[in-house]
Design a protein around this motif. Structure first.
Motif, mmCIF file in Angstrom:
data_model
loop_
_atom_site.group_PDB
_atom_site.id
_atom_site.type_symbol
_atom_site.label_atom_id
_atom_site.label_comp_id
_atom_site.label_asym_id
_atom_site.label_seq_id
_atom_site.Cartn_x
_atom_site.Cartn_y
_atom_site.Cartn_z
ATOM 1 N N GLU A 129 45.411 50.393 44.660
ATOM 2 C CA GLU A 129 44.686 50.827 45.781
ATOM 3 C C GLU A 129 44.999 50.044 47.002
ATOM 4 O O GLU A 129 45.024 50.442 48.353
ATOM 5 N N THR A 130 45.138 48.735 46.904
ATOM 6 C CA THR A 130 45.567 47.832 47.881
ATOM 7 C C THR A 130 47.063 47.846 48.556
ATOM 8 O O THR A 130 47.295 47.797 49.758
ATOM 9 N N PHE A 131 48.057 47.693 47.468
ATOM 10 C CA PHE A 131 49.400 47.794 47.985
ATOM 11 C C PHE A 131 50.021 49.176 47.945
ATOM 12 O O PHE A 131 49.559 50.344 47.381
ATOM 13 N N SER A 132 51.131 49.318 48.838
ATOM 14 C CA SER A 132 51.672 50.782 48.941
ATOM 15 C C SER A 132 52.586 51.196 47.758
ATOM 16 O O SER A 132 52.601 52.341 47.837
ATOM 17 N N THR A 133 52.779 50.350 46.997
ATOM 18 C CA THR A 133 53.357 50.623 45.616
ATOM 19 C C THR A 133 52.536 50.154 44.308
ATOM 20 O O THR A 133 51.801 49.395 44.662
ATOM 21 N N ASP A 134 53.138 50.618 43.044
ATOM 22 C CA ASP A 134 52.684 50.191 42.213
ATOM 23 C C ASP A 134 53.159 48.864 41.332
ATOM 24 O O ASP A 134 52.931 48.283 40.440
ATOM 25 N N ALA A 135 53.920 48.254 42.250
ATOM 26 C CA ALA A 135 54.668 47.194 41.824
ATOM 27 C C ALA A 135 53.832 46.107 41.325
ATOM 28 O O ALA A 135 54.042 45.522 40.441
ATOM 29 N N GLU A 136 53.017 45.519 42.498
ATOM 30 C CA GLU A 136 51.985 44.558 42.104
ATOM 31 C C GLU A 136 51.101 44.617 40.829
ATOM 32 O O GLU A 136 51.055 43.813 39.951
ATOM 33 N N ALA A 137 50.755 45.851 40.743
ATOM 34 C CA ALA A 137 49.816 46.293 39.725
ATOM 35 C C ALA A 137 50.520 46.129 38.194
ATOM 36 O O ALA A 137 49.927 45.522 37.317
ATOM 37 N N ASN A 138 51.744 46.710 38.369
ATOM 38 C CA ASN A 138 52.615 46.530 37.122
ATOM 39 C C ASN A 138 53.210 45.197 36.737
ATOM 40 O O ASN A 138 53.014 44.428 35.669
ATOM 41 N N LEU A 139 53.225 44.332 37.819
ATOM 42 C CA LEU A 139 53.593 42.872 37.692
ATOM 43 C C LEU A 139 52.639 42.086 36.800
ATOM 44 O O LEU A 139 52.713 41.366 35.962
ATOM 45 N N VAL A 140 51.380 42.392 37.471
ATOM 46 C CA VAL A 140 50.155 41.581 36.852
ATOM 47 C C VAL A 140 49.931 41.814 35.405
ATOM 48 O O VAL A 140 49.746 41.228 34.592
ATOM 49 N N ASP A 141 50.141 43.257 35.205
ATOM 50 C CA ASP A 141 50.273 43.598 33.725
ATOM 51 C C ASP A 141 51.379 43.114 32.700
ATOM 52 O O ASP A 141 51.072 42.697 31.825
#
Ligand code: COA
Length: 168
Positions: free
Chosen positions: A20-32
């Motif tokens: 929701e916060t970033f424009s791509t899913d890159a950060e979300a995937n990185l955390v996972d």
């Protein structure tokens, strides 16, 4: 509003907050991915009335070109839900996270981020210490903060993040 360590049941919500916060899913995937690779993380959430509204991550970084060992963490990614920004949530997460880094034995923390934001927590451009990063960024956006006074004395080198950060 409280800051606390991530619990297993928070994982999918943390993913959503990053999406929701970033424009791509890159950060979300990185955390996972970092979690899946068993990287020792400091992963904290901000909770308000039982609802998760922010997340902050710290992961170990290495200082290439440094003979003596120094234990350093990298701050990021960090995300506060757009609807809850500019209300002190980020400040609470950074302050709680830095305390936890010290508790877990880190001597210093680096961050690649807004030069208008992180200095309020004591971060300074890393070039002041002869420290740079593998990222090709203006010097003021790569910052460092000593957690233990004098920890960076005589320390120089290039900060390198976990390889998974290369995909972001
Ligand atoms: C950056 C972020 C984590 C800050 O969290 P927050 O809860 O909004 O921050 P706080 O309420 O503690 O502090 C607000 C301050 O941060 C500043 N700030 C917020 N976003 C900023 C930005 N993009 N650039 C510069 N300053 C910013 C505000 O201007 C405000 O400054 P002030 O106190 O002088 O008015 C949040 O805005 C966010 O998630 N942004 C999108 C994702 C992101 O960029 N993450 C960081 C990079 S990994």
């Amino acid at each position: 509003m409280i800051a606390r360590a991530e619990k297993p049941e928070d994982i999918s919500r943390i993913y959503q907050i990053n999406i929701e916060t970033f424009s791509t899913d890159a950060e979300a995937n990185l955390v996972d991915m970092l979690r899946e690779h068993k990287v020792p993380l400091i992963s904290w959430v901000a909770e308000d009335k039982g609802e998760l509204i922010g997340h902050i991550l710290f992961s170990p970084v290495t200082l290439v070109g440094q003979m003596s060992r120094i234990s350093m963490a990298g701050l990021g990614p960090m995300a506060v839900r757009p609807s809850h920004q500019k209300k002190g949530v980020g400040t609470m997460l950074v302050e709680a996270g830095l305390k936890q880094c010290l508790k877990e034995g880190y001597s210093a923390v680096v961050v690649l981020g807004y030069p208008e934001y992180y200095p309020r927590f004591g971060f300074v451009p890393s070039v002041a210490y002869g420290i740079d990063s593998t990222y090709d960024v203006p010097p003021e956006v790569f910052m460092v903060k000593e957690l233990k006074k004098g920890a960076l004395k005589g320390i120089q080198g290039t900060v390198s993040y976990h390889g998974l950060f290369n995909d972001v």
